[in-house]
Scaffold this motif. Structure first.
Motif, PDB file in Angstrom:
ATOM      1  N   VAL A 160      28.678  30.019  29.540  1.00 13.98           N
ATOM      2  CA  VAL A 160      29.304  30.375  30.814  1.00 13.98           C
ATOM      3  C   VAL A 160      29.145  31.869  31.064  1.00 13.98           C
ATOM      4  CG1 VAL A 160      31.520  30.582  32.020  1.00 13.98           C
ATOM      5  CG2 VAL A 160      30.906  28.433  30.897  1.00 13.98           C
ATOM      6  N   GLY A 161      29.348  32.680  30.033  1.00 14.07           N
ATOM      7  CA  GLY A 161      29.197  34.129  30.170  1.00 14.07           C
ATOM      8  C   GLY A 161      27.800  34.531  30.603  1.00 14.07           C
ATOM      9  N   VAL A 162      26.801  33.895  30.029  1.00  9.27           N
ATOM     10  CA  VAL A 162      25.408  34.185  30.400  1.00  9.27           C
ATOM     11  C   VAL A 162      25.157  33.768  31.849  1.00  9.27           C
ATOM     12  CG1 VAL A 162      23.007  33.516  29.958  1.00  9.27           C
ATOM     13  CG2 VAL A 162      24.535  34.045  28.045  1.00  9.27           C
ATOM     14  N   ARG A 163      25.642  32.598  32.225  1.00 12.03           N
ATOM     15  CA  ARG A 163      25.396  32.078  33.579  1.00 12.03           C
ATOM     16  C   ARG A 163      26.121  32.894  34.650  1.00 12.03           C
ATOM     17  NH1 ARG A 163      23.291  26.453  33.572  1.00 12.03           N
ATOM     18  NH2 ARG A 163      22.690  26.071  31.422  1.00 12.03           N
ATOM     19  N   HIS A 164      27.207  33.529  34.302  1.00 15.32           N
ATOM     20  CA  HIS A 164      27.955  34.359  35.250  1.00 15.32           C
ATOM     21  C   HIS A 164      27.022  35.399  35.880  1.00 15.32           C
ATOM     22  CE1 HIS A 164      30.799  37.480  36.577  1.00 15.32           C
ATOM     23  NE2 HIS A 164      31.643  36.471  36.759  1.00 15.32           N
ATOM     24  N   HIS A 165      26.292  36.111  35.052  1.00 16.94           N
ATOM     25  CA  HIS A 165      25.369  37.150  35.541  1.00 16.94           C
ATOM     26  C   HIS A 165      24.206  36.544  36.316  1.00 16.94           C
ATOM     27  CE1 HIS A 165      27.614  40.098  33.291  1.00 16.94           C
ATOM     28  NE2 HIS A 165      27.510  39.344  32.219  1.00 16.94           N
ATOM     29  N   ILE A 166      23.735  35.392  35.872  1.00 15.30           N
ATOM     30  CA  ILE A 166      22.617  34.728  36.547  1.00 15.30           C
ATOM     31  C   ILE A 166      23.020  34.317  37.961  1.00 15.30           C
ATOM     32  CG2 ILE A 166      21.159  32.655  36.542  1.00 15.30           C
ATOM     33  CD1 ILE A 166      21.234  32.866  33.416  1.00 15.30           C
ATOM     34  N   VAL A 200      33.778  19.707  52.283  1.00 13.40           N
ATOM     35  CA  VAL A 200      32.556  20.392  51.869  1.00 13.40           C
ATOM     36  C   VAL A 200      32.226  21.432  52.918  1.00 13.40           C
ATOM     37  CG1 VAL A 200      30.066  20.122  51.520  1.00 13.40           C
ATOM     38  CG2 VAL A 200      31.653  18.463  50.525  1.00 13.40           C
ATOM     39  N   GLY A 201      31.972  22.647  52.466  1.00  8.78           N
ATOM     40  CA  GLY A 201      31.634  23.714  53.389  1.00  8.78           C
ATOM     41  C   GLY A 201      31.101  24.930  52.679  1.00  8.78           C
ATOM     42  N   PRO A 202      30.809  25.991  53.431  1.00  9.11           N
ATOM     43  CA  PRO A 202      30.277  27.217  52.836  1.00  9.11           C
ATOM     44  C   PRO A 202      31.195  27.738  51.734  1.00  9.11           C
ATOM     45  CG  PRO A 202      30.147  27.326  55.218  1.00  9.11           C
ATOM     46  CD  PRO A 202      30.957  26.110  54.883  1.00  9.11           C
ATOM     47  N   LEU A 203      30.580  28.276  50.696  1.00  8.26           N
ATOM     48  CA  LEU A 203      31.314  28.793  49.540  1.00  8.26           C
ATOM     49  C   LEU A 203      30.875  30.223  49.274  1.00  8.26           C
ATOM     50  CD1 LEU A 203      33.138  28.326  46.987  1.00  8.26           C
ATOM     51  CD2 LEU A 203      31.047  27.561  45.822  1.00  8.26           C
ATOM     52  N   ASP A 204      31.823  31.130  49.183  1.00  8.79           N
ATOM     53  CA  ASP A 204      31.541  32.497  48.740  1.00  8.79           C
ATOM     54  C   ASP A 204      31.449  32.440  47.221  1.00  8.79           C
ATOM     55  OD1 ASP A 204      31.453  35.147  47.964  1.00  8.79           O
ATOM     56  OD2 ASP A 204      33.043  35.798  49.338  1.00  8.79           O
ATOM     57  N   LEU A 205      30.251  32.155  46.737  1.00 12.47           N
ATOM     58  CA  LEU A 205      30.059  31.925  45.313  1.00 12.47           C
ATOM     59  C   LEU A 205      30.278  33.195  44.495  1.00 12.47           C
ATOM     60  CD1 LEU A 205      29.433  29.858  43.149  1.00 12.47           C
ATOM     61  CD2 LEU A 205      26.997  30.198  43.595  1.00 12.47           C
ATOM     62  N   VAL A 206      30.019  34.345  45.061  1.00 11.97           N
ATOM     63  CA  VAL A 206      30.266  35.590  44.338  1.00 11.97           C
ATOM     64  C   VAL A 206      31.770  35.731  44.078  1.00 11.97           C
ATOM     65  CG1 VAL A 206      30.130  38.114  44.458  1.00 11.97           C
ATOM     66  CG2 VAL A 206      28.179  36.717  45.178  1.00 11.97           C
ATOM     67  N   ALA A 207      32.583  35.463  45.087  1.00  8.98           N
ATOM     68  CA  ALA A 207      34.038  35.579  44.933  1.00  8.98           C
ATOM     69  C   ALA A 207      34.609  34.481  44.036  1.00  8.98           C
ATOM     70  CB  ALA A 207      34.712  35.536  46.299  1.00  8.98           C
ATOM     71  N   ARG A 208      33.973  33.304  44.022  1.00 15.33           N
ATOM     72  CA  ARG A 208      34.521  32.161  43.273  1.00 15.33           C
ATOM     73  C   ARG A 208      33.638  31.759  42.099  1.00 15.33           C
ATOM     74  NH1 ARG A 208      37.832  27.842  46.499  1.00 15.33           N
ATOM     75  NH2 ARG A 208      38.581  27.606  44.366  1.00 15.33           N
ATOM     76  N   VAL A 209      32.877  32.714  41.575  1.00 12.37           N
ATOM     77  CA  VAL A 209      31.949  32.403  40.491  1.00 12.37           C
ATOM     78  C   VAL A 209      32.678  31.833  39.275  1.00 12.37           C
ATOM     79  CG1 VAL A 209      31.885  34.773  39.550  1.00 12.37           C
ATOM     80  CG2 VAL A 209      29.949  33.212  39.176  1.00 12.37           C
ATOM     81  N   ASP A 210      33.849  32.351  38.939  1.00 17.63           N
ATOM     82  CA  ASP A 210      34.570  31.837  37.771  1.00 17.63           C
ATOM     83  C   ASP A 210      35.021  30.391  37.986  1.00 17.63           C
ATOM     84  OD1 ASP A 210      34.229  34.211  36.324  1.00 17.63           O
ATOM     85  OD2 ASP A 210      36.070  35.079  37.146  1.00 17.63           O
ATOM     86  N   ASP A 211      35.498  30.088  39.204  1.00 12.87           N
ATOM     87  CA  ASP A 211      35.888  28.708  39.518  1.00 12.87           C
ATOM     88  C   ASP A 211      34.681  27.770  39.426  1.00 12.87           C
ATOM     89  OD1 ASP A 211      38.467  29.616  40.067  1.00 12.87           O
ATOM     90  OD2 ASP A 211      38.116  29.725  42.224  1.00 12.87           O
ATOM     91  N   ALA A 212      33.552  28.221  39.976  1.00 10.74           N
ATOM     92  CA  ALA A 212      32.338  27.392  39.962  1.00 10.74           C
ATOM     93  C   ALA A 212      31.855  27.159  38.540  1.00 10.74           C
ATOM     94  CB  ALA A 212      31.254  28.038  40.813  1.00 10.74           C
ATOM     95  N   LEU A 213      31.870  28.200  37.733  1.00  5.83           N
ATOM     96  CA  LEU A 213      31.399  28.040  36.359  1.00  5.83           C
ATOM     97  C   LEU A 213      32.354  27.182  35.529  1.00  5.83           C
ATOM     98  CD1 LEU A 213      29.847  31.537  35.713  1.00  5.83           C
ATOM     99  CD2 LEU A 213      28.650  29.355  35.998  1.00  5.83           C
TER     100      LEU A 213
END
Length: 182
Positions: free
Chosen positions: A33-39, A6-19
């Motif tokens: 998922v498409g809607v949440r991507h922008h959110i 567990v550690g810091p996550l670059d969520l912008v770079a890994r948004v697709d993986d997270a979603l």
């Protein structure tokens, strides 16, 4: 907890993986998922927004969480404020860290990953309390939140376009069993 880090996550770079994790854990459609991507991208541009990931040794994201300091002008706050006010608890919206999302792949649940994600996320918060919303049912997620010191502040809470009612939960920080740095 296996060998998941567990550690810091670059969520912008890994948004697709997270979603993808959220879609499996929360049962989201491709459209949702498409809607949440922008959110998610909009949230991560907010001051103080931070994300953590749970990653296997081969780099696979199996869980994530993110949150940010609360702001009464944020959409979530504007929806929950009348419900909190009805209960005499709208002051919770001030000086609170909001846990926006917390999801772990079903294959990795019940291993302490979600507990570690949320406690490490809130341990780094400067605010004295935390808020979150969860589907208003007796679920493993709600049991986890209660075990960490969250309590129901308002329920049922109805979000536009959500099929199920939610509960808004709050806890003083640090969470039970967590230690804040410094």
């Amino acid at each position: 907890m296996d060998d998941v880090a567990v550690g810091p996550l670059d969520l912008v770079a890994r948004v697709d993986d997270a979603l993808a994790v959220q879609a499996l854990a929360f049962g989201l459609s491709d459209e949702e998922v498409g809607v949440r991507h922008h959110i998610v991208l909009r949230h991560m541009a907010s001051p103080g927004a931070t994300a953590l990931g749970a990653v296997t040794p081969d780099g696979r994201l199996v869980g994530f969480t993110y949150g940010m300091p609360g702001d009464r002008s944020h959409w979530w706050s504007t929806v929950v404020e009348p419900y909190l006010r009805r209960e005499g608890r709208d002051a919770w919206l001030d000086d609170a860290f909001v846990v926006t999302e917390l999801h772990v792949l079903p294959s990795h649940q019940k291993r302490g990953i979600g507990r570690r994600l949320i406690t490490e996320l809130t341990d780094a918060a400067a605010e004295p309390r935390s808020l979150l919303s969860a589907i208003d049912t007796d679920s493993p997620a709600r049991a986890l939140y209660r075990s960490l010191g969250y309590r129901d502040l308002a329920r049922p809470v109805y979000f536009p376009s959500a099929a199920s009612p939610y509960a808004v939960m709050g806890a003083p920080l640090p969470l039970r069993g967590a230690r804040r740095p410094g």
